[in-house]
Structure formats: C-alpha cells, structure tokens
Write a protein that holds these residues in place. Structure first.
Motif, PDB file in Angstrom:
ATOM      1  N   ARG A   1      22.140  29.380  43.949  1.00  0.00           N
ATOM      2  CA  ARG A   1      23.447  28.857  44.324  1.00  0.00           C
ATOM      3  C   ARG A   1      23.355  27.342  44.479  1.00  0.00           C
ATOM      4  O   ARG A   1      22.324  26.801  44.881  1.00  0.00           O
TER       5      ARG A   1
ATOM      6  N   GLY B   1      25.178  24.776  46.599  1.00  0.00           N
ATOM      7  CA  GLY B   1      26.122  24.716  47.705  1.00  0.00           C
ATOM      8  C   GLY B   1      26.798  26.062  47.862  1.00  0.00           C
ATOM      9  O   GLY B   1      26.138  27.095  48.000  1.00  0.00           O
ATOM     10  N   ASP B   2      28.123  26.046  47.797  1.00  0.00           N
ATOM     11  CA  ASP B   2      28.884  27.289  47.939  1.00  0.00           C
ATOM     12  C   ASP B   2      29.134  27.991  46.610  1.00  0.00           C
ATOM     13  O   ASP B   2      29.783  29.033  46.572  1.00  0.00           O
ATOM     14  N   HIS B   3      28.614  27.411  45.535  1.00  0.00           N
ATOM     15  CA  HIS B   3      28.920  27.932  44.203  1.00  0.00           C
ATOM     16  C   HIS B   3      27.699  28.602  43.575  1.00  0.00           C
ATOM     17  O   HIS B   3      26.578  28.123  43.730  1.00  0.00           O
TER      18      HIS B   3
ATOM     19  N   SER C   1      28.218  19.428  41.177  1.00  0.00           N
ATOM     20  CA  SER C   1      28.548  19.725  42.578  1.00  0.00           C
ATOM     21  C   SER C   1      29.312  21.032  42.702  1.00  0.00           C
ATOM     22  O   SER C   1      29.371  21.622  43.791  1.00  0.00           O
ATOM     23  N   ARG C   2      29.881  21.491  41.619  1.00  0.00           N
ATOM     24  CA  ARG C   2      30.587  22.776  41.599  1.00  0.00           C
ATOM     25  C   ARG C   2      29.734  23.875  40.971  1.00  0.00           C
ATOM     26  O   ARG C   2      30.226  24.950  40.630  1.00  0.00           O
TER      27      ARG C   2
ATOM     28  N   SER D   1      34.555  32.288  42.590  1.00  0.00           N
ATOM     29  CA  SER D   1      33.112  32.346  42.853  1.00  0.00           C
ATOM     30  C   SER D   1      32.825  33.253  44.025  1.00  0.00           C
ATOM     31  O   SER D   1      31.720  33.622  44.290  1.00  0.00           O
TER      32      SER D   1
END
Length: 427
Positions: free
Chosen positions: A22, A24-26, A360-361, A427
């Motif tokens: 992963r 970050g959150d993605h 970042s995504r 996601s």
C-alpha cells in the motif's frame, strides 16, 4: 503456442508478494513493468534456494556443489532455448543485461565494418540500441542511418524505400521488435528479408517483446536477438543474446577472461566455442536459475494468453486515456500491432510533477524520456509519462490510472484545490 486461454488475473496477482503493498491509504497500482516487472514467489524462491543449497561456481569446481551449480546453470540455458524457440542451447549466451548483449553485437560486428559501410537503426530505439552503434561507427568510419516514424508512431517504410535506406552498403540493421515508448511492434520479418537480400546482418532488441508476446527466434528472421530477464518476471543481472550458431561461431570474443578461452599462452590465446566464448568470468548463475523459473511460470500461464491480456489492457487504456482532455497519446491509438505500453503527455504539466502526484495516490508510472531521447525530440517533446501493465494488471488498475491522470492534470493546471479529485477510483 496454441490458442490463447484466458487466465485468472487475481490468482496470478496472488503469486506476486509486492502487489499487496500500500502507498499511504491507497493500494499499489504498479504500471512500470516496461521498466522492470515484479517477481512471483516461485522465482524469488528459486534464487534463494540456489544460494542456500547449491551455491558454487560453474565449470571450475568438480565437487558436489560445483556439479549441482553447473547443472542448474546449463539447465537454465536449455530452458531459455526452449522458451524462445532456439534450435540448440549453444545459441543462447548469458550476459548481465540486454545492453551488454547489444554492445556485444556492435563490438563484434564492428570488426567487419569500415568507411563506406552503413548501419541502419531507427529513431525509436532505446539508447542501448543506439549508442553502441554510434560508438562503432565513430571507431570504424561506417555511417549510421535510421528509419523515421509516421505520425501514427510506426516505422516509415515508404520513406525508407524512397530514400534507399537499406542498400548495397548496408552491413547491419538493428531494430527494436517493440518500442519501449510507443508500444509499436515492428515488422521484423519484412525488414530482415530486405537486410538479408543485400547481405546485411539483422539484429533485434526484443526486450519489450519477449516478456509480452510469443517470440520464436528461429522464425523471426533475425540473426541476433537480445532481451533481458528482469522484464519477464525474472531476476535482475541477466540478459540473453540468441544468435544463429554459425554466425556466433564466426564472431570474435567480446570480453577476455576465464571460461571464454580454449588455450592460453603468454603470446596468444585460442577461444572456446559458442556460447562460452562470450561468457568471460563468473556468469550470472543464480540469475539463470531464476530466469528458468520465470520461463516455467510464463509458459504455465501461456504466452498467447499473456499477449491477449496485453491487447485487452491496451484497448481499455487507450479508450480511457483518449477521453482525458489535454492528453496526447504517443504512438498507435489502436491496440493493433502494439504492446500494452502507452506513453502520453499532459498539456501544461511536466511529466515529473505528474508522476510524483500520481505516486502519492499509489499509481506508479514512469516520467522522463525513457532512454529514448531522440524519439522524444522527434515528437517535439522533452519527456513523457509512460504506463505499462503486464500479466498481473487489471482493468480496475487502468481505471485508477485514468483517475490519477485527471487528478494530476487538474491539480497542476489550477482546476482544483489540494485534496480534491474526481473520486472515480474505488480503493
């Protein structure tokens, strides 16, 4: 290869530990496989097992581990020969990467060149299939010439014919089977016929083709074919040069050292027969073991099925990206005679900036000239973005790509505030 049979992409993804990463959150959306592919657990295990239980140098050691290592290395050579359709294992030379293989071609064939001779490449070549030929032409006085491209991003065969690009002075033609920027698959068989008609040697950089397409080197029409292991789910540190055995037997050594010799005396040496003539020093032993495991893995899925999956991804991605305002696709805009590698530019946005915010995504693409600066100059660009999926890529990840491209465009062109986005990606 028989007809393509669809495979379970999610089951394939489970074989690749890194795809659970992963950002970050993605979840990671890895779309940089033209740069290097990810590795399945079976390849990782094969390399680890060799180092843990069979590690020794090859040929030199006659003890148990030495014999096991030699058998594994030469067995890997035989496996790769079968994977690419070679007539015999001795046609397969193991090197450190495809760049070394192409340098070997330029250096050894360069021994035949002189003023008045011509080498033909194309404007779409990777630097590894450009710079070695520049060097050999500078050294020998030969002339370097090249194919241009059409507006669609294919070799301009009509212009080449009008200009007599391949002629009685041509000694070498060296082309990519598939472009690492445009995704274009070139008509190597046709061009090889033209090259052979004037007595030229046909060299092919297949680094972007062998991982994605069924490639039979014996039927391709080429005399020498280079490709790399790390793009076909194999380890880094190994590249393969295939050559017609009679041609390899004529070529001089490239590097000197252990194992490429027959007899060494102080005033002269004689050299081993191919392929060992071109494998000076300790070869990539564990890497060959891993590459054999990679060939097993790819054949287990089926190269025709992988090629069909690539075509589907290309068609889906081209359709999605074509709807993004301000985006320019480089190369063929239809999934015909092309791989799934797609390069593009976003009006008003530098590729490095876009790449960073897309990362970042969780969307990993490449930004730059992709070791093909002359091609970008021909296209009127300094650099571009490149998205390249592979056998483990899903349509959902293509959706994430399109969403991230729109996000980057809006972010850098002032159409949105920080934190906003289209929100299409789930996601």
């Amino acid at each position: 290869m028989s007809e393509a049979t669809a495979y379970d992409v999610e089951a394939v993804r489970a074989d690749f530990p890194i795809l659970s990463t992963r950002v970050g959150d993605h979840p990671l959306v890895y779309l940089d496989s033209a740069n290097t592919s990810q590795k399945p657990q079976v390849v990782i295990d094969a390399v680890a097992d060799h180092y843990a239980h069979h590690n020794a140098n090859v040929a030199r050691a006659m003890h148990k581990l030495g014999l096991e290592s030699t058998q594994a290395y030469e067995g890997g050579r035989e496996r790769i020969a079968r994977f690419i359709g070679a007539n015999r294992p001795e046609e397969v030379v193991a090197l450190s990467n495809a760049s070394e293989a192409l340098n070997l071609c330029a250096h050894t064939l360069g021994s035949r060149l002189g003023p008045g001779d011509e080498v033909v490449i194309s404007v779409m070549e990777h630097h590894s299939n450009l710079v070695p030929w520049q060097l050999v032409c500078q050294r020998t006085g030969a002339t370097l010439r090249w194919y241009d491209i059409t507006e669609e991003g294919r070799l301009d065969l009509e212009k080449a014919a009008r200009e007599g690009l391949i002629n009685e002075h041509t000694k070498v033609v060296s082309l990519a089977l598939a472009s690492n920027v445009l995704g274009t698959v070139n008509p190597i068989g046709l061009i090889a016929e033209q090259a052979h008609a004037v007595g030229a040697v046909m060299v092919v950089d297949a680094s972007q083709a062998v991982p994605q397409l069924p490639v039979d080197v014996s039927a391709l029409g080429a005399d020498l074919v280079a490709f790399t292991g790390h793009k076909m789910v194999g380890p880094t540190g190994i590249g393969i040069l295939w050559g017609r055995y009679d041609l390899l037997a004529e070529l001089p050594p490239f590097l000197g050292g252990g194992e490429m010799i027959e007899i060494v005396r102080m005033d002269h040496s004689t050299y081993a027969e191919p392929p060992h003539r071109f494998e000076a020093g300790t070869p990539p032993i564990a890497q060959m073991v891993g590459l054999a495991a990679a060939a097993d893995y790819l054949d287990g899925i089926g190269m025709a099925a992988i090629a069909a999956h690539e075509r589907d991804l290309a068609d889906y991605a081209l359709e999605g990206l074509s709807g993004v305002a301000g985006l320019r696709i480089l190369g063929p805009e239809e999934a015909v005679d092309r791989t799934g590698t797609i390069s593009f530019s976003i009006e008003g946005v530098h590729p490095h900036d876009a790449m960073s915010i897309m990362d970042s995504r969780g969307v990993a693409v490449r930004g730059g000239h992709h070791c093909a600066r002359p091609l970008h100059e021909r296209l009127g660009l300094q650099s571009s973005l490149r998205a390249s999926g592979y056998l483990y890529t899903t349509r959902g990840e293509i959706d994430a790509l399109v969403d991230a491209v729109e996000y980057a465009r809006d972010f850098f062109t002032g159409r949105m505030s920080v934190g906003a986005g289209s929100g299409r990606r789930q996601s």
